[in-house]
Write a protein that holds these residues in place. Sequence first.
Motif, mmCIF file in Angstrom:
data_model
loop_
_atom_site.group_PDB
_atom_site.id
_atom_site.type_symbol
_atom_site.label_atom_id
_atom_site.label_comp_id
_atom_site.label_asym_id
_atom_site.label_seq_id
_atom_site.Cartn_x
_atom_site.Cartn_y
_atom_site.Cartn_z
ATOM 1 N N LYS A 3 0.843 -1.207 0.000
ATOM 2 C CA LYS A 3 0.000 0.000 0.000
ATOM 3 C C LYS A 3 0.871 1.247 0.000
ATOM 4 N N PHE A 4 0.361 2.300 -0.603
ATOM 5 C CA PHE A 4 1.097 3.560 -0.566
ATOM 6 C C PHE A 4 0.203 4.652 0.013
ATOM 7 N N LEU A 5 0.688 5.332 1.040
ATOM 8 C CA LEU A 5 -0.091 6.407 1.664
ATOM 9 C C LEU A 5 0.385 7.752 1.126
ATOM 10 N N ARG A 6 -0.549 8.515 0.630
ATOM 11 C CA ARG A 6 -0.184 9.850 0.100
ATOM 12 C C ARG A 6 -0.146 10.843 1.248
ATOM 13 N N HIS A 7 1.033 11.136 1.726
ATOM 14 C CA HIS A 7 1.162 12.079 2.839
ATOM 15 C C HIS A 7 1.410 13.483 2.285
ATOM 16 N N ARG A 8 1.419 14.491 3.184
ATOM 17 C CA ARG A 8 1.471 15.857 2.651
ATOM 18 C C ARG A 8 2.796 16.169 1.959
ATOM 19 N N ASN A 9 3.893 15.565 2.423
ATOM 20 C CA ASN A 9 5.164 15.809 1.735
ATOM 21 C C ASN A 9 5.167 15.195 0.341
ATOM 22 N N TYR A 10 4.411 14.096 0.200
ATOM 23 C CA TYR A 10 4.331 13.465 -1.121
ATOM 24 C C TYR A 10 3.660 14.400 -2.116
ATOM 25 N N GLN A 11 2.652 15.127 -1.631
ATOM 26 C CA GLN A 11 1.968 16.056 -2.534
ATOM 27 C C GLN A 11 2.914 17.150 -3.021
ATOM 28 N N LYS A 12 3.804 17.597 -2.121
ATOM 29 C CA LYS A 12 4.794 18.613 -2.524
ATOM 30 C C LYS A 12 5.739 18.034 -3.579
ATOM 31 N N LEU A 13 6.123 16.793 -3.376
ATOM 32 C CA LEU A 13 7.043 16.144 -4.311
ATOM 33 C C LEU A 13 6.384 15.996 -5.683
ATOM 34 N N GLU A 14 5.135 15.573 -5.644
ATOM 35 C CA GLU A 14 4.375 15.376 -6.877
ATOM 36 C C GLU A 14 4.304 16.687 -7.675
ATOM 37 N N GLU A 15 4.069 17.776 -6.947
ATOM 38 C CA GLU A 15 3.965 19.086 -7.580
ATOM 39 C C GLU A 15 5.314 19.501 -8.189
ATOM 40 N N ALA A 16 6.387 19.287 -7.420
ATOM 41 C CA ALA A 16 7.717 19.695 -7.903
ATOM 42 C C ALA A 16 8.113 18.903 -9.145
ATOM 43 N N ILE A 17 7.839 17.602 -9.147
ATOM 44 C CA ILE A 17 8.211 16.780 -10.308
ATOM 45 C C ILE A 17 7.311 17.135 -11.492
ATOM 46 N N GLY A 18 6.046 17.407 -11.203
ATOM 47 C CA GLY A 18 5.111 17.800 -12.270
ATOM 48 C C GLY A 18 5.585 19.070 -12.966
ATOM 49 N N LEU A 19 6.029 20.030 -12.181
ATOM 50 C CA LEU A 19 6.515 21.294 -12.759
ATOM 51 C C LEU A 19 7.809 21.091 -13.528
ATOM 52 N N ASN A 63 -3.175 11.043 12.078
ATOM 53 C CA ASN A 63 -2.911 10.210 10.901
ATOM 54 C C ASN A 63 -2.332 8.849 11.271
ATOM 55 N N VAL A 64 -1.451 8.835 12.275
ATOM 56 C CA VAL A 64 -0.867 7.556 12.683
ATOM 57 C C VAL A 64 -1.976 6.653 13.240
ATOM 58 N N ALA A 65 -2.871 7.224 14.049
ATOM 59 C CA ALA A 65 -3.986 6.437 14.598
ATOM 60 C C ALA A 65 -4.854 5.891 13.455
ATOM 61 N N LYS A 66 -5.051 6.725 12.428
ATOM 62 C CA LYS A 66 -5.850 6.270 11.279
ATOM 63 C C LYS A 66 -5.193 5.079 10.578
ATOM 64 N N ILE A 67 -3.868 5.130 10.453
ATOM 65 C CA ILE A 67 -3.163 4.021 9.786
ATOM 66 C C ILE A 67 -3.322 2.739 10.609
ATOM 67 N N ILE A 68 -3.179 2.849 11.940
ATOM 68 C CA ILE A 68 -3.344 1.654 12.788
ATOM 69 C C ILE A 68 -4.753 1.082 12.586
ATOM 70 N N GLY A 69 -5.751 1.981 12.650
ATOM 71 C CA GLY A 69 -7.147 1.543 12.525
ATOM 72 C C GLY A 69 -7.415 0.900 11.177
ATOM 73 N N GLN A 70 -6.962 1.560 10.135
ATOM 74 C CA GLN A 70 -7.248 1.080 8.774
ATOM 75 C C GLN A 70 -6.516 -0.229 8.466
ATOM 76 N N TYR A 71 -5.232 -0.287 8.799
ATOM 77 C CA TYR A 71 -4.452 -1.505 8.509
ATOM 78 C C TYR A 71 -4.981 -2.675 9.348
ATOM 79 N N GLY A 72 -5.363 -2.371 10.615
ATOM 80 C CA GLY A 72 -5.897 -3.426 11.473
ATOM 81 C C GLY A 72 -7.172 -3.991 10.876
ATOM 82 N N LYS A 73 -8.060 -3.099 10.472
ATOM 83 C CA LYS A 73 -9.336 -3.517 9.906
ATOM 84 C C LYS A 73 -9.131 -4.350 8.638
#
Length: 329
Positions: free
Chosen positions: A19-35, A217-227
Amino acid sequence: MDQNKFARIAQVTVKLSAKFLRHRNYQKLEEAIGLLEATRRAELESGLPQEAYGVALVGNAGSGKSTALSHLFRTHPTLNLLRQDVVQADVASILVPSPSTLKLVGRSCLTGLGYPLQRDRTAGVIWELVQHHLQQRQTLLLHLDEAQDLMRSRSASEMTAVVNTLKSLMQHKEWPVGLVLSGLPDLKQLLNNDTQLGRRFEPIEFSQISYETDAGNVAKIIGQYGKESGLAVADEMLGRDVVQRLIYAGSSELGIVIKLIIAAIREALLSGSPRLETDHFIAAFSRKSGCVDDLNPFVREDFTETDPRLLLTTNEDLVTADTVWSGLK
Ligand SMILES: Nc1ncnc2c1ncn2[C@@H]1O[C@H](COP(=O)(O)OP(=O)(O)O)[C@@H](O)[C@H]1O
Ligand SMILES: [Mg+2]
């Protein structure tokens, strides 16, 4: 031994690891590479001679740099990644060998581009060949991962050669190439070493996570991956105590934290428990680090007295991306 049980557990952990989680730094990276991509394409269309620029992604081991760039290039709708069976490739992604020399990096690039060297050549000739093949393949972006190794234990003259090689790739008259460098924070030194080179790079940092900014966000990952693994996750597992310990145990690096959650889920499944519990985090940390309870951040009351680097390796000098993760795989 229950092979079926192991197979089921392995299926779950393999699925979670993919699985890949799109975190906020990833969005910055995506924007920089896109430009960067858009600029290279616009320059090519304009037909005017231009100089390319680059993106420098820095972060500690386990922050998720390699995973993020590999995900971005693999899923990008308009950037096709270098493969042996196609001639044209928008992006070539190369791992800098460690320890490395300018010549070795050039050889790795040539091998990656599908033209392994048969004979020994000088670094100058090798890099001319790299440039030639990048042009042949119409490659817009060259990604060098673990790029801090380009500058490790270099003399001043070797550093100058590295800086000049990078600049000449970006400033080539016929086919300038945009560089994407990713690596540990000391990569910044390489770029700061030369102001002309430094200002050609847009820096992106995969900074550490913290309880204050990322607990939710960390709590969300625990919850989601556990489920997704079929486990019940008690509220206590998403509470302050566990999340704080988990971020600490993962050295505040997102990738290490995710790996620990998957390792704890594996312990829960192995024990046959229907629920994810603190015991599973204790077991995961102890299995990976080999440490006793008193040194385990999920056990010890004053957990900040424990050393999360036990997870990495006992010899700090040996910490590379591979050794970091070998402990958790
Ligand atoms: N965004 C993400 N989503 C899911 N897992 C991730 C993510 N980023 C990192 N990881 C996990 O963390 C591990 C370490 O990340 P990696 O990219 O190797 O770090 P770095 O290159 O910064 O040392 C990866 O193997 C991956 O399993
Ligand atoms: Mg890496």
